[in-house]
Scaffold this active site. Sequence first.
Site, PDB file in Angstrom:
ATOM      1  N   HIS A 133       0.872  -1.088  -0.002  1.00 55.17           N
ATOM      2  CA  HIS A 133       0.079  -0.010   0.069  1.00 55.17           C
ATOM      3  C   HIS A 133       0.928   1.303   0.087  1.00 55.17           C
ATOM      4  O   HIS A 133       1.928   1.169   0.602  1.00 55.17           O
ATOM      5  CB  HIS A 133      -0.992   0.103   1.234  1.00 55.17           C
ATOM      6  CG  HIS A 133      -1.718  -1.125   1.652  1.00 55.17           C
ATOM      7  ND1 HIS A 133      -1.316  -2.183   2.295  1.00 55.17           N
ATOM      8  CD2 HIS A 133      -3.103  -1.335   1.396  1.00 55.17           C
ATOM      9  CE1 HIS A 133      -2.425  -3.037   2.366  1.00 55.17           C
ATOM     10  NE2 HIS A 133      -3.386  -2.445   2.115  1.00 55.17           N
ATOM     11  N   HIS A 180     -10.526 -14.073   4.165  1.00 57.47           N
ATOM     12  CA  HIS A 180     -11.888 -13.329   3.702  1.00 57.47           C
ATOM     13  C   HIS A 180     -12.723 -14.323   3.322  1.00 57.47           C
ATOM     14  O   HIS A 180     -14.089 -14.157   3.647  1.00 57.47           O
ATOM     15  CB  HIS A 180     -11.347 -12.103   2.597  1.00 57.47           C
ATOM     16  CG  HIS A 180     -10.524 -11.087   3.003  1.00 57.47           C
ATOM     17  ND1 HIS A 180      -9.961 -10.191   2.245  1.00 57.47           N
ATOM     18  CD2 HIS A 180      -9.904 -10.999   4.174  1.00 57.47           C
ATOM     19  CE1 HIS A 180      -9.420  -9.440   2.702  1.00 57.47           C
ATOM     20  NE2 HIS A 180      -9.135  -9.706   3.989  1.00 57.47           N
ATOM     21  N   ASP A 194       2.345   1.897   3.210  1.00 53.82           N
ATOM     22  CA  ASP A 194       3.360   0.998   3.954  1.00 53.82           C
ATOM     23  C   ASP A 194       4.853   1.451   3.524  1.00 53.82           C
ATOM     24  O   ASP A 194       5.572   1.410   4.367  1.00 53.82           O
ATOM     25  CB  ASP A 194       3.295  -0.546   3.320  1.00 53.82           C
ATOM     26  CG  ASP A 194       1.892  -0.951   3.469  1.00 53.82           C
ATOM     27  OD1 ASP A 194       1.086  -0.526   4.399  1.00 53.82           O
ATOM     28  OD2 ASP A 194       1.404  -1.528   2.376  1.00 53.82           O
TER      29      ASP A 194
HETATM   30  C1  XUL Z   1      -7.065  -6.520   4.744  1.00 56.44           C
HETATM   31  C2  XUL Z   1      -6.552  -6.845   3.449  1.00 56.44           C
HETATM   32  C3  XUL Z   1      -5.720  -5.808   2.895  1.00 56.44           C
HETATM   33  C4  XUL Z   1      -5.749  -5.804   1.190  1.00 56.44           C
HETATM   34  C5  XUL Z   1      -4.897  -4.892   0.653  1.00 56.44           C
HETATM   35  O1  XUL Z   1      -8.073  -7.559   5.181  1.00 56.44           O
HETATM   36  O2  XUL Z   1      -6.554  -8.097   3.174  1.00 56.44           O
HETATM   37  O3  XUL Z   1      -4.372  -5.827   3.237  1.00 56.44           O
HETATM   38  O4  XUL Z   1      -5.128  -7.149   0.859  1.00 56.44           O
HETATM   39  O5  XUL Z   1      -5.546  -3.545   1.039  1.00 56.44           O
HETATM   40 CO    CO Z   2      -5.491  -9.100   1.556  1.00 60.21          CO
END
Ligand code: XUL
Ligand code: CO
Length: 440
Positions: free
Chosen positions: A99, A269, A102
């Site tokens: 990101h 997720h 980061d």
């Molecule tokens: C958050 C996540 C993030 C994404 C990128 O759960 O997975 O780190 O991968 O923004």
């Molecule tokens: Co992620």
Amino acid sequence: MSHFQNVNTIKYEGPDSKNPYAFKYYNPSETINGKSMEELMRFAVSYWHTFTAGGTDPFGEGTMVRSYDRYTGMDLAKARLEASFEFFEKMDVPFFCFHDYDIAPESDSLTETFKNLDEIVAMIKDYLKTSKTKLLWNTANMFSHPRWLSGAATSPNADVFAYAAAKVKKGLEVGKELGAENYVFWGGREGYETLLNTDMKLELDNLGRFFHMAVDYAKEIGFNAQFLIEPKPKEPTKHQYDFDVATGIAFLKTYGLDDKFKFNIEANHAILAGHTFEHELHVARIHGMLGSVDANQGDPLLGWDTDEFPTDLYSTTLAMYEILKNGGLGSGGLNFDAKVRRGSFDPEDLFLAHIAGMDSFAVGSRVAQKLIEDKVLDNFIADRYSSFREGIGQDIVEGKADFHKLSEYALKLDKIENISGRQENLKATLNQYLLNVSRG
Ligand code: XUL
Ligand code: CO
């Protein structure tokens, strides 16, 4: 200076090695279905977990011991960067991901934030000239700073929408500058807490508008990376708009974006959405939208995104099954969106964790390839659906049947004979393959 002086380059030593700093199963040059393991899995290190995060949790401070702990601000960013390329080289990984936030500190002034970013991006560009490790994807952090408290592209505040647009515009420029192969959108706070204060239709329309602007700008500057949406059902918001792959597909189709995006699927997720990892990969694959993977695992006893390094061989095998069936990941890869536990605070743990993850996927790739070669599941599934290859089933599939014809047919049936799904036997076969094939 060396940031990891206790560790040398990690090499493949095979399944009998007792050296913790060696791969037991990941043999980068070994061929799986015509591709080397390295080309097939395209492992990536995630900058945020490995270098930026310090091990804080809601109850306590950071625990990580790092060579760059004594620095702050841009000095810290530079020291981390130096450490990161040493780490990539010693791990021998082909990719990394970050990101914006980061790699360079953000300030309240966007101008200064971009200045910081430009300085670090120029340094990364220099490293990339000689490094084997390339940029798999970059993204914008639009969830940490308080300005994002009600979302970014789905914020009720148009100024926040504009700020988000500026960040993504810059992110696309950075991606192009560094040769990123993909650009990721994870909807950090793109969701809502309560309908009592939310105009969901406007928020979703705005998200659609935002993605179209991003597509247009990438085209304008000639940035050809694959755009990826990373679904997640909740955390930090209660109702996240990119809930899962199916919801993401519906969104993309509604807004005419489905030919511009694929998915970056994260194992943890999927679990939070009440699915398995392989379910999400499968749904994306059958729609031609499997783009990349955030490789990690959750904990069945904990209800949040624990982002653990993947070590569950069933999961890595079934994931690699989908990836191999997909013909690989194209421009995507397996990014370890995973963090060492707070108790694993030594710098060396970063190597040990990545070795564990890479070895686990290597086992998965071997086992999955053998399952595919032997057509174990393909043959079983083909038999299970054989009624659709002849007679009335074939008519259904070929569009030659309607309710009149089917009802006439059903009325003449004496009895219906189903066949067993043999789930237990298939699981036992999976075990057999895991035990027999894993060593290579
Ligand atoms: C958050 C996540 C993030 C994404 C990128 O759960 O997975 O780190 O991968 O923004
Ligand atoms: Co992620």
